[in-house]
Design a protein around this motif. Sequence first.
Motif, mmCIF file in Angstrom:
data_model
loop_
_atom_site.group_PDB
_atom_site.id
_atom_site.type_symbol
_atom_site.label_atom_id
_atom_site.label_comp_id
_atom_site.label_asym_id
_atom_site.label_seq_id
_atom_site.Cartn_x
_atom_site.Cartn_y
_atom_site.Cartn_z
ATOM 1 N N SER A 182 0.783 -1.226 0.000
ATOM 2 C CA SER A 182 0.000 0.000 0.000
ATOM 3 C C SER A 182 0.824 1.290 0.000
ATOM 4 C CB SER A 182 -0.937 0.000 1.207
ATOM 5 O OG SER A 182 -1.857 1.048 1.131
ATOM 6 N N ASP A 183 0.105 2.409 -0.198
ATOM 7 C CA ASP A 183 0.647 3.748 -0.010
ATOM 8 C C ASP A 183 0.002 4.349 1.239
ATOM 9 O OD1 ASP A 183 -1.934 4.299 -0.822
ATOM 10 O OD2 ASP A 183 -1.389 5.254 -2.710
ATOM 11 N N PHE A 228 5.876 4.706 -3.852
ATOM 12 C CA PHE A 228 5.415 3.830 -2.783
ATOM 13 C C PHE A 228 5.701 2.342 -3.028
ATOM 14 C CE2 PHE A 228 2.580 7.559 -2.433
ATOM 15 C CZ PHE A 228 2.819 7.887 -1.107
ATOM 16 N N VAL A 280 1.596 3.323 5.961
ATOM 17 C CA VAL A 280 1.168 2.396 4.904
ATOM 18 C C VAL A 280 0.458 1.171 5.472
ATOM 19 C CG1 VAL A 280 2.935 3.165 3.276
ATOM 20 C CG2 VAL A 280 3.438 1.256 4.821
ATOM 21 N N ASP A 303 10.182 4.825 8.149
ATOM 22 C CA ASP A 303 10.168 4.107 6.868
ATOM 23 C C ASP A 303 11.576 3.577 6.614
ATOM 24 O OD1 ASP A 303 9.997 3.231 4.270
ATOM 25 O OD2 ASP A 303 9.711 5.221 3.389
ATOM 26 N N ASN A 339 -4.841 5.275 7.380
ATOM 27 C CA ASN A 339 -3.580 4.725 7.875
ATOM 28 C C ASN A 339 -3.450 4.956 9.381
ATOM 29 O OD1 ASN A 339 -1.557 6.952 8.519
ATOM 30 N ND2 ASN A 339 -1.878 7.497 6.369
#
Length: 588
Positions: free
Chosen positions: A26-27, A38, A115, A137, A272
């Motif tokens: 996912s983004d 992404f 995400v 991330d 999210n």
Amino acid sequence: MINERIQKLRNLMKEKGIDAYYIPTSDFHNSEYVSDYFKARAYMSGFKGSAGFLLITQKEACLWTDARYFIIAANAIKGSEFKLMKMNEPGVPTLDEYIKMNLNENDTLGFDGRVVTATQFKHFKESFKLNFKCDEDLVGMIWEDRPALSDKKAFFMEEQYSGKKTSEKLEDIRKVMKEHHADVHVVSTLDDLAWIFNMRGDDVHSCPVVLSYGVIFMDKAALFIDEKKCDEGMKKNFEECHVELYPYNDVYEYLKKLDKNHRVMVNEAVINSYLLECIPCEIVNVPNPSTMMKAIKNKVEIENTKWAHIMDGVAVTKFMIWLKDEIKKREISELEVSEKLLSFREEWADLIEPSFDTIAGYGPNGASMHYTATKDSYAMCRAKDFLLVDSGGTYKQGTTDITRTFMLGETCEAFKEDYTTVLRSHIALAKAKFLYGCSGPSLDGICREPFWERGMDFKHGTGHGVGHVLNVHEGPNNFYWNPSRGLCVFEEGMITTDEPGYYVEGSHGIRIENELLCVKDIKNEYGQFMRFESLTLCPYDLDPVLKNMLTNSERLWLNNYHREVFEKLSPYMNSYELEKLKEYTREI
């Protein structure tokens, strides 16, 4: 290279005190298809399919994906450390089972909270006695030359195409907010935002959406978007609807500053987890009302979509004529098949882009449900057996998704039996009449009956909703026998694909697909009956059909459908094409 990336990530995990790192597809918006920025899962594994996720520990690297991608995924990770986890196959652990077997209590599971949905994170916390680190991330930290976020222009969707003003849509949403005693609604899903604010863009390949977030109040709205993307029509619309514009990444700080007395409506299944944690208010967890609203197409959207299918039907039929003629002269590459089909669609000025990358699989490649030919790997089509072509277009008027399987020459009787079974299955759903209240599981069995009669099946859903000048895959309507996909009641105005298939690894693949519009039928003492109207207009290949396998009812439906195809497409054909169209829509 893949193994080097795995090791770099492991080094970073060790530094951060993370025992396992989870990487979904996912983004920040829970999108099915994502922009290049992404594609962390693809960067780490080499697997580029639309569905799947990774879990990397210090000892193992695993890729989970579903049956559509088993063959493609196995090829993508060949030579790397990754192990393929075939979802729903006997003996293959689910992600939950794997975590329980391989992580100890108080180990740390890491992921980028932007995400991972709030529902997924809640499930993790309730299922495992683990620590979680979800504010970084890690893939982004090792990703050299990561693509930038899109800066492509967006455009205003005029009412002649949308059929409804943004102000009216906001009013409908606010009515639902009142029902739930909420005074703020946070929307993060890109197709919902595109529909609500009548905007379309090019931020995700083949999905005409714009990277954005929305916060809807009772008297105004805030839209977080790169303002440079917006055309004058969009800006005028925002001004008229009291929509304030903010930079895309400012949404997190904006939400943190909300008055704590607000009651905020969100859908935790799609928002999210990091975004949800920024909201300091009471939360009302309900589905986004716009999801159902956009699934039920209005009269303007339906009429526009019908015209889109005429344009698309003309293009695919012309392609069919070219293919059947050309294959008698020479071999044709799968790449040329995709290019030629696109060229016929491009003859229409209203084409925006393909609605997804064309799947053109010849022979054994047709058995890979989401196969994509590349410059480095493709087959040559010969005057023999089947070519499966799944493709679509996004036009100013609507979105199309069509699959046809073509017999290119001599083939065996068993292949024809398989083809005819798929066609019978497709017809069964297309001509179904049912009482209002039926959902996907209620109707999917109708489609699969011709398969089940022969002890056969196919490992994918029978159909999905289709957006209006939006994502080719759209919920909540779908056809699937398993209620885990949802129990959305079919409403008048919903558009859903009808696409059974049959796949034999190493041999052949067959799929036939039309889009169906749900409409009302008779109403009597038993209730309101519903039926489907086929929107897709293109001949089925009749050459491999075994007529003795068809019932009289199936023949009648097929002949009536081909009669409609001829009537609606013939005005756009030259004399030679018209003769071919007559042949392809012949009565049987």
